[in-house]
Design a protein around this motif. Structure first.
Motif: not given
Length: 139
Positions: A47-54, A58-71
């Motif tokens: 949840l923390a990793v997916v939250g960080l991805g979310v 909108p900010l600079p960074g690999p949001g989708w990659v982090v969301i899939f890492l949390g998944m």
């Protein structure tokens, strides 16, 4: 080594032959309370990793990659996350296959060129009318 049977048989073995279910160590699975505690910890970390991805979307960074890492973290313990990741892999593979289709590539290139021509024409018109003046400083 040759694979046994046909690939794709039994829908739950399409991603490397791993069965669905918890991948917790056996000594943790042995005790219900310990396994439940393990699942809570895995859920909170995921949840923390997916939250960080979310937050990164909108900010600079690999949001989708982090969301899939949390998944992926959730998928180590929860069947629903494993199924979501398998579905996502199938969709990404299908999209990649479609993108490599020459007709789709031609269409995408054509649309991109048309879009760039329209943007160039609008930019040319703007510069001919106003020069290099910022839009909010027009008179």
């Amino acid at each position: 080594m040759a694979s046994e049977g046909g690939e794709g048989e039994g829908g739950d073995r399409q991603d490397g032959g791993r069965p669905l279910g918890s991948r917790a160590p056996e000594f943790i699975k042995r005790y219900r309370t310990l396994h439940l505690s393990w699942q809570v910890v895995i859920f909170l970390i995921g949840l923390a990793v997916v939250g960080l991805g979310v937050v990164m979307l909108p900010l600079p960074g690999p949001g989708w990659v982090v969301i899939f890492l949390g998944m992926g973290i959730w998928a180590t313990e929860f069947v629903w996350a494993q199924l979501v990741l398998r579905w996502t892999r199938r969709k990404v593979a299908a999209a990649a296959e479609r993108a490599l289709d020459p007709r789709v590539r031609r269409r995408n290139i054509t649309l991109t060129v048309i879009g760039l021509v329209v943007i160039g024409a609008l930019l040319g018109w703007y510069l001919s009318q106003y020069g290099l003046v910022l839009p909010w400083k027009l008179h």
